[in-house]
Design an enzyme around this catalytic site. Structure first.
Site, mmCIF file in Angstrom:
data_model
loop_
_atom_site.group_PDB
_atom_site.id
_atom_site.type_symbol
_atom_site.label_atom_id
_atom_site.label_comp_id
_atom_site.label_asym_id
_atom_site.label_seq_id
_atom_site.Cartn_x
_atom_site.Cartn_y
_atom_site.Cartn_z
ATOM 1 N N ASN A 185 -3.588 9.176 -18.207
ATOM 2 C CA ASN A 185 -4.187 10.204 -19.061
ATOM 3 C C ASN A 185 -3.205 10.755 -20.090
ATOM 4 O OD1 ASN A 185 -6.342 11.780 -16.525
ATOM 5 N ND2 ASN A 185 -6.495 9.812 -17.571
ATOM 6 N N TYR A 201 -11.571 28.409 -7.156
ATOM 7 C CA TYR A 201 -11.405 27.034 -6.680
ATOM 8 C C TYR A 201 -10.934 27.071 -5.224
ATOM 9 C CZ TYR A 201 -11.490 25.716 -11.662
ATOM 10 O OH TYR A 201 -11.831 25.541 -12.989
ATOM 11 N N ASP A 205 -3.710 24.458 -15.189
ATOM 12 C CA ASP A 205 -4.893 25.319 -15.097
ATOM 13 C C ASP A 205 -5.447 25.365 -13.683
ATOM 14 O OD1 ASP A 205 -7.251 26.737 -16.524
ATOM 15 O OD2 ASP A 205 -8.236 25.149 -15.377
#
Length: 315
Positions: free
Chosen positions: A292, A54, A49
């Site tokens: 993660n 950004y 993503d």
């Protein structure tokens, strides 16, 4: 890695995905960003993503360079449109003009022929939803995007868009990128059930409360050097309260009992919601994405969920 359907579509995305907000295109060295994306792919993560805003396009360029190492069909790539990309009156929002221009600009920066999931980065009260949906529908028919989504839309906005899509025979939104974590649960009451009714999955950003749920912070005023809180990035300090840190300390004990990291516990808790397709994590180092990714395999039993709820409901 585990995979779930994105909304009511047939496409499957990894339950842990890698984002680029506050990381790639400036804050993290390009070589570190690319090696982290490559490590994520090696771990089975297929969902990446980013957003045009950004670092004003720089994050898209980094992601585009990194994904060139993968077969394009092996990944699901998402980006977004809404926030200003210039100073002109039409350089923001969800008008047809801005959407079309930014879709083409994102494709160029990402160096790809199509975007898998294109999000409305926020709701635009100045543009009719039908205009936005028609622009997205045309991009789908042009082969430039495959699916469409929203970010931070309300239950009422998602429902209205679904009704307009039905009436006008336009493509439906299939994902809502929403803020959701142990310390921010606003979407549970209305957004999740309304989205489910219209075939819209949640793709959750800030599932670790910008790092507070990793357990790395022990004070509301003293922060580890180089941490996001020390540099005051992204509003992280709104999470840093005595109450929240007390909750995290209690949650760390449950994580220790299970033999998992605090981050894995927090991500698995979000993924307990079947309507969540994926949690979007940020990683500046390969070891972070390795940790993660393990959350995809962690299933919380009912007793653990009850204990967590007891801690989170403390006022």
């Amino acid at each position: 890695m585990k995979y779930r359907h994105l909304g009511s579509t047939g496409v499957k995305v990894s339950t842990v995905s890698l984002g680029s907000w506050l990381t790639y295109g400036g804050y993290v060295a390009q070589e570190n960003a690319i090696s982290t994306i490559h490590k994520a792919y090696d771990l089975g993560i297929n969902f990446f993503d980013t957003a045009n805003v950004y670092m004003r396009g720089e994050a898209e360029k980094v992601v585009g360079k990194a994904i060139k190492a993968f077969p394009r069909e092996a990944i699901v790539l998402s980006t977004k449109v809404f926030f200003p990309m210039g100073d002109g009156p039409n350089d923001h929002g969800l008008s047809r003009k801005h959407i079309m221009e930014q879709a083409n600009a994102s494709l160029k920066r990402l160096n790809t022929d199509y975007i898998d999931l294109y999000y409305c980065h926020r709701f635009d009260p100045e543009t009719p939803i039908e205009e936005t949906l028609r622009a997205f529908d045309d991009l789908i028919h042009q082969g430039k995007i495959n699916y469409i989504g929203v970010s931070q839309w309300t239950a009422a906005q998602i429902t209205e868009a679904a009704h307009i899509a039905d009436q006008k025979l336009l493509n439906h939104f299939v994902a809502n990128q929403s803020k959701y974590n142990m310390l921010s649960r606003e979407i549970e009451a209305e957004v999740i059930p309304s989205s489910a009714a219209h075939g819209v999955s949640q793709v959750c950003w800030s599932p670790l409360a910008q790092g507070v749920l990793t357990g790395k912070y022990s004070s509301v005023s003293e922060f580890p050097a180089g941490s996001r809180a020390a540099e005051n990035k992204g509003g992280i300090r709104t999470y840093l309260t005595e109450l929240n840190l007390s909750k995290v300390n209690k949650l760390k004990k449950i994580a220790a009992e299970l033999g998992v990291s605090m981050a894995q516990l927090a991500l698995a808790w979000v993924l307990r919601q079947e309507q969540v397709a994926s949690v979007v994590v940020g990683a500046s180092k390969t070891e972070q994405i390795v940790d993660n990714a393990k959350a995809a395999d962690l299933i919380l039993d009912s007793e653990t969920e009850r204990r967590i709820e007891e801690i989170l409901s403390t006022e």
